[in-house]
Write a protein that holds these residues in place. Structure first.
Motif, PDB file in Angstrom:
ATOM      1  N   SER A 178      -1.042  16.013  -6.231  1.00  0.00           N
ATOM      2  CA  SER A 178      -0.411  14.538  -6.205  1.00  0.00           C
ATOM      3  C   SER A 178       0.646  14.716  -5.027  1.00  0.00           C
ATOM      4  O   SER A 178       0.821  13.292  -4.356  1.00  0.00           O
ATOM      5  CB  SER A 178      -0.038  14.179  -7.774  1.00  0.00           C
ATOM      6  OG  SER A 178      -1.190  14.219  -8.435  1.00  0.00           O
TER       7      SER A 178
ATOM      8  N   ALA B 120      -4.184   8.675  -8.073  1.00  0.00           N
ATOM      9  CA  ALA B 120      -2.768   7.919  -7.251  1.00  0.00           C
ATOM     10  C   ALA B 120      -2.925   6.606  -7.434  1.00  0.00           C
ATOM     11  O   ALA B 120      -1.869   5.898  -7.617  1.00  0.00           O
ATOM     12  CB  ALA B 120      -3.209   8.277  -5.743  1.00  0.00           C
ATOM     13  N   VAL B 121      -4.102   5.844  -7.550  1.00  0.00           N
ATOM     14  CA  VAL B 121      -4.181   4.425  -8.032  1.00  0.00           C
ATOM     15  C   VAL B 121      -4.350   4.120  -9.513  1.00  0.00           C
ATOM     16  O   VAL B 121      -4.425   2.850  -9.865  1.00  0.00           O
ATOM     17  CB  VAL B 121      -5.360   3.920  -7.201  1.00  0.00           C
ATOM     18  CG1 VAL B 121      -5.134   4.010  -5.668  1.00  0.00           C
ATOM     19  CG2 VAL B 121      -6.556   4.363  -7.511  1.00  0.00           C
ATOM     20  N   GLY B 122      -4.045   5.147 -10.316  1.00  0.00           N
ATOM     21  CA  GLY B 122      -3.997   4.921 -11.810  1.00  0.00           C
ATOM     22  C   GLY B 122      -5.290   4.858 -12.433  1.00  0.00           C
ATOM     23  O   GLY B 122      -5.356   4.382 -13.592  1.00  0.00           O
TER      24      GLY B 122
ATOM     25  N   LEU C  45       2.278   1.844  -3.491  1.00  0.00           N
ATOM     26  CA  LEU C  45       1.259   2.504  -4.318  1.00  0.00           C
ATOM     27  C   LEU C  45       0.915   3.948  -4.090  1.00  0.00           C
ATOM     28  O   LEU C  45       0.950   4.390  -5.058  1.00  0.00           O
ATOM     29  CB  LEU C  45       0.094   1.434  -4.052  1.00  0.00           C
ATOM     30  CG  LEU C  45      -1.205   2.138  -4.816  1.00  0.00           C
ATOM     31  CD1 LEU C  45      -1.193   2.014  -6.198  1.00  0.00           C
ATOM     32  CD2 LEU C  45      -2.438   1.325  -4.309  1.00  0.00           C
ATOM     33  N   TYR C  46       1.018   4.329  -2.769  1.00  0.00           N
ATOM     34  CA  TYR C  46       0.535   5.654  -2.656  1.00  0.00           C
ATOM     35  C   TYR C  46       1.560   6.604  -2.483  1.00  0.00           C
ATOM     36  O   TYR C  46       1.345   7.753  -2.647  1.00  0.00           O
ATOM     37  CB  TYR C  46      -0.390   5.765  -1.505  1.00  0.00           C
ATOM     38  CG  TYR C  46      -1.545   4.967  -1.330  1.00  0.00           C
ATOM     39  CD1 TYR C  46      -2.546   5.083  -2.428  1.00  0.00           C
ATOM     40  CD2 TYR C  46      -2.246   4.322  -0.235  1.00  0.00           C
ATOM     41  CE1 TYR C  46      -3.747   4.497  -2.709  1.00  0.00           C
ATOM     42  CE2 TYR C  46      -3.588   3.581  -0.400  1.00  0.00           C
ATOM     43  CZ  TYR C  46      -4.065   3.728  -1.410  1.00  0.00           C
ATOM     44  OH  TYR C  46      -5.539   3.255  -1.637  1.00  0.00           O
TER      45      TYR C  46
ATOM     46  N   GLN D  42       0.841  -1.128  -0.056  1.00  0.00           N
ATOM     47  CA  GLN D  42      -0.065  -0.017  -0.105  1.00  0.00           C
ATOM     48  C   GLN D  42       0.890   1.174   0.043  1.00  0.00           C
ATOM     49  O   GLN D  42       0.454   2.254  -0.738  1.00  0.00           O
ATOM     50  CB  GLN D  42      -0.852   0.089   1.312  1.00  0.00           C
ATOM     51  CG  GLN D  42      -2.028   1.002   1.266  1.00  0.00           C
ATOM     52  CD  GLN D  42      -2.716   0.981   2.407  1.00  0.00           C
ATOM     53  OE1 GLN D  42      -2.968   0.013   3.107  1.00  0.00           O
ATOM     54  NE2 GLN D  42      -3.548   2.012   2.642  1.00  0.00           N
TER      55      GLN D  42
ATOM     56  N   ILE E 296       5.265  -2.280  -8.874  1.00  0.00           N
ATOM     57  CA  ILE E 296       4.935  -2.377  -7.529  1.00  0.00           C
ATOM     58  C   ILE E 296       5.473  -3.902  -7.161  1.00  0.00           C
ATOM     59  O   ILE E 296       6.210  -4.079  -6.184  1.00  0.00           O
ATOM     60  CB  ILE E 296       3.441  -2.280  -7.430  1.00  0.00           C
ATOM     61  CG1 ILE E 296       3.173  -0.871  -7.119  1.00  0.00           C
ATOM     62  CG2 ILE E 296       3.081  -2.933  -5.836  1.00  0.00           C
ATOM     63  CD1 ILE E 296       1.491  -0.818  -6.970  1.00  0.00           C
TER      64      ILE E 296
ATOM     65  N   LYS F  43       1.017  12.124  -1.652  1.00  0.00           N
ATOM     66  CA  LYS F  43       2.122  11.495  -1.245  1.00  0.00           C
ATOM     67  C   LYS F  43       2.697  11.867   0.063  1.00  0.00           C
ATOM     68  O   LYS F  43       3.253  11.072   0.938  1.00  0.00           O
ATOM     69  CB  LYS F  43       3.196  11.488  -2.398  1.00  0.00           C
ATOM     70  CG  LYS F  43       2.567  10.978  -3.539  1.00  0.00           C
ATOM     71  CD  LYS F  43       3.989  10.781  -4.656  1.00  0.00           C
ATOM     72  CE  LYS F  43       3.488  10.163  -5.887  1.00  0.00           C
ATOM     73  NZ  LYS F  43       4.732  10.016  -6.808  1.00  0.00           N
TER      74      LYS F  43
ATOM     75  N   THR G 246       4.380   4.419  -6.821  1.00  0.00           N
ATOM     76  CA  THR G 246       4.111   4.143  -8.135  1.00  0.00           C
ATOM     77  C   THR G 246       2.841   3.517  -8.300  1.00  0.00           C
ATOM     78  O   THR G 246       2.574   2.899  -7.125  1.00  0.00           O
ATOM     79  CB  THR G 246       5.064   3.453  -8.914  1.00  0.00           C
ATOM     80  OG1 THR G 246       4.734   3.079 -10.228  1.00  0.00           O
ATOM     81  CG2 THR G 246       5.391   2.171  -8.280  1.00  0.00           C
ATOM     82  N   ASN G 247       1.941   3.700  -9.249  1.00  0.00           N
ATOM     83  CA  ASN G 247       0.742   2.737  -9.328  1.00  0.00           C
ATOM     84  C   ASN G 247       0.587   1.868 -10.421  1.00  0.00           C
ATOM     85  O   ASN G 247      -0.073   1.384 -10.837  1.00  0.00           O
ATOM     86  CB  ASN G 247      -0.494   3.961  -9.536  1.00  0.00           C
ATOM     87  CG  ASN G 247      -0.248   4.864 -10.651  1.00  0.00           C
ATOM     88  OD1 ASN G 247       0.228   4.502 -11.588  1.00  0.00           O
ATOM     89  ND2 ASN G 247      -0.613   6.003 -10.733  1.00  0.00           N
ATOM     90  N   ASP G 248       2.128   1.772 -10.992  1.00  0.00           N
ATOM     91  CA  ASP G 248       2.162   0.802 -12.087  1.00  0.00           C
ATOM     92  C   ASP G 248       2.324  -0.620 -11.481  1.00  0.00           C
ATOM     93  O   ASP G 248       3.173  -0.825 -10.767  1.00  0.00           O
ATOM     94  CB  ASP G 248       3.681   0.866 -12.647  1.00  0.00           C
ATOM     95  CG  ASP G 248       3.798   0.043 -13.914  1.00  0.00           C
ATOM     96  OD1 ASP G 248       3.020  -1.120 -14.005  1.00  0.00           O
ATOM     97  OD2 ASP G 248       4.832  -0.009 -14.558  1.00  0.00           O
TER      98      ASP G 248
END
Length: 612
Positions: A539, A517-519, A356-357, A353, A366, A543, A360-362
């Motif tokens: 953004s 943020a989550v893509g 991700l936050y 988590q 991740i 973060k 990166t949201n890739d």
């Protein structure tokens, strides 16, 4: 004639019987126990260096049994917990239910914690073979349920079945240990960590993400089905440990079953289930204070009642007091693993988590960044325990590992949200320590506890470890959630307004910032005021809000690490007992065709009962 007939009888009557190998092992074990109980380390080392216990060759049949027991952990843990936990959001999205995804890892944790100790005690009474096979069968059934589920709650039910089976499968820890020479116990248990980590847990998040992108999340459970079937078949063919671990041949199985501590079992199962369900419910985004308070309090009272009953009333308690009074040899490990498990679980659950936050949201990125975390089990669970008989100084190893876990976990606060590689690599060292301490606890306690309590002692270690994981998950998830709820809206609003966004529309902007943020593509499409500068600033604020919140989590782990270090100081070092002694042998060696002695024949030999 009378004289000549009497001489052979007299000779037989007074013939000196040479000591058997079993007698030598028994005498050696008693000498070791006396030396270590008296605290005379030098005496114990002297016993260890005697020639009365020559090295034994581990048979091919035993190695085959150890192989399949280790393979059991792939379906039970890698496919049952690690990989589903890495894509739990994707599973919830695919099935249209995000509210109940917490029960996918949560159900596994509750069920495994309950079954650890039950299975351990049952294996002490009825033998480990069929208890272990029943656990493997449960993981097979649970994997089938998970693979065919069309609701999140059904996936959670399959995960719960797998979790219960995983707790039962942990009887292989004492099973493996007692078949190998003492000095190789660490290496045998480390094999289980190698199996579950290579490659399935070590690359678990990445593999799970690849399944989601190129096939289906259900392939996690398909792989579990394959491994569960293979390990169950192999164990059934190769594993034949003593069928009466406690050596009580005068009672039938039915008599032993009737004498089970059913009151203690009921109080323990009910209490631990209620307690952990309440703790797990605390980890949900929206939870009821009344539900959490009532379940945890009632569960705690039932657990206290279980111990009170077992320590005072029960004839054959499921949790014998004689184990818990062995503080330095056994009980201290329960405390250490409970506390250290809380710290470990904070990063295991929240780490993806955080990636991700904050970074990166890739999904593939991740998975790559989580590799050091996932392969930490190889360092702490495979490499270090395999060398325990070479390094020795077990107490010092535990202290060093706990110090590393405490320091590295706190240091994560210095690298978020700007140092992606450091965040990833540091988890290799911070997360490896708990697995290292866990396996050292199994080895250390197993060398001190009585053989007839070997199963329940290992089960209790698993229960306290799992319970600590659940409590840590609830505590640190709650800290994170509360801090994010305070910091994120405030920081995002300030950043947006400073870049010209109208304050009246902040309520619409915040959900879009979270989606971005989550893509989620085109998250700001419906908000024309969201200029590039607004998007960039919000953004960054998002973060920073998560970084601040995660730092509070990392700082909160420090007192728990200090507590674990304090208790580790009292661990009794089992290094003098890392010798060639083998606790038990298989009753059947399938590859060598070795004759199987019946229980009565074994008892006859052990008592040195020579017929007239």
């Amino acid at each position: 004639m009378e004289t000549s007939d009497s001489k052979p009888e007299e000779a037989v009557e007074h013939q000196e019987i040479p000591p058997s190998p079993q007698d030598a092992v028994t005498a050696r074990t008693k000498a070791e126990e006396a030396a270590t109980q008296d605290g005379d380390r030098n005496a114990a080392v002297a016993v260890n260096n005697e020639d009365s216990d020559p090295p034994e060759k581990v048979s091919a049949s035993t190695l085959m049994a150890v192989f399949f027991m280790g393979l059991s952990y792939v379906a039970a843990i890698s496919c049952g917990l690690v990989m589903p936990a890495g894509i739990v959001s994707q599973i919830g999205t695919a099935l249209g239910d995000m509210e109940n995804i917490v029960w996918i890892p949560g159900g596994w944790g509750v069920a495994s914690a309950v079954s650890f100790s039950i299975a351990g005690r049952l294996s002490d009474i009825f033998g480990r073979r069929y208890v272990l096979i029943s656990g493997q069968a449960l993981t097979l059934i649970g994997s089938i349920v998970g693979a065919t589920a069309h609701k999140t709650t059904i996936v959670a039910a399959g995960s719960t079945i797998i979790g219960f089976g995983a707790g039962v499968i942990f009887v292989s820890y004492p099973g493996i240990s007692e078949l190998l020479p003492n000095k190789y116990r660490g290496m045998g248990i480390a094999w289980t960590e190698f199996c579950l980590n290579v490659p399935w847990a070590g690359l678990g998040v990445l593999i799970a993400q690849e399944f989601v992108i190129h096939a289906s999340w259900r392939w996690i459970y398909y792989v579990g089905i394959i491994y569960a079937a293979i390990s169950m078949t192999g164990t059934a063919v190769s594993y034949f440990p003593p069928s009466r671990p406690r050596g009580d041949y005068d009672k039938s199985r039915w008599q032993e079953f009737k004498e089970l501590d059913f009151v203690g079992l009921f109080l323990f199962c009910g209490g631990l289930t209620l307690f952990l369900v309440g703790i797990t419910y605390l980890g949900k985004s929206s939870y009821s204070v009344a539900v959490v308070a009532s379940t945890t309090v009632i569960g705690g009272l039932l657990l206290a009642a279980c111990l009170a009953y077992d320590f005072t009333i029960a004839r054959d308690p499921i949790f014998p007091l004689r184990l818990f009074v062995m503080f330095r040899e056994f009980t201290v490990h329960l405390i250490i693993l409970f506390v250290a498990g809380m710290i470990w679980q904070a990063i295991t659950t929240l780490g993806p988590q955080g990636t991700l936050y904050m970074f990166t949201n890739d999904p593939i990125r991740i998975g790559v960044l989580q590799i050091p975390n996932n392969i930490s089990g190889l360092l702490g669970g495979w490499i270090m325990p395999s060398l325990v008989h070479k390094i020795k100084h077990v107490r010092e190893q535990i202290l060093f590992a706990l110090l590393m876990e405490t320091v590295f976990t706190a240091c994560y606060a210095a690298v978020v949200p700007n140092h992606e590689i450091a965040w990833s690599v540091m988890q290799l060292f911070g997360q490896s320590c708990f697995t290292w301490v866990t396996l050292l606890a199994y080895v250390s306690s197993g060398l001190f506890v009585p053989q007839e309590d070997f199963g329940v002692s290992a089960g209790l270690i698993g229960t306290f470890r799992s319970a600590g994981n659940s409590v840590g998950n609830a505590i640190f998830s709650t800290i994170l959630t509360s801090q994010v709820n305070k910091q994120m809206p405030k920081r995002v609003a300030e950043a947006a307004i400073q870049n010209g966004f109208p304050a009246a529309r902040i309520g619409e902007l915040i959900p879009a910032v979270v989606e971005n943020a989550v893509g989620v593509p085109h998250a700001f499409a419906s908000i024309p005021e969201a200029t590039s500068s607004v998007i960039s600033a919000t953004s960054r604020a998002f973060k920073e809000a998560y970084a601040y919140s995660f730092r509070r989590v990392f700082y909160a782990t420090i007192p728990f690490g200090v507590i674990a270090l304090g208790f580790a100081w009292f661990v009794k070092d089992p290094s003098p007992l890392l010798n060639n002694h083998v606790a038990v042998h298989q009753e059947r060696e399938i590859l060598s065709g070795k004759r199987v002695l019946s229980a009565r024949e074994q008892e006859h030999i052990e008592k040195r009962d020579i017929p007239a």
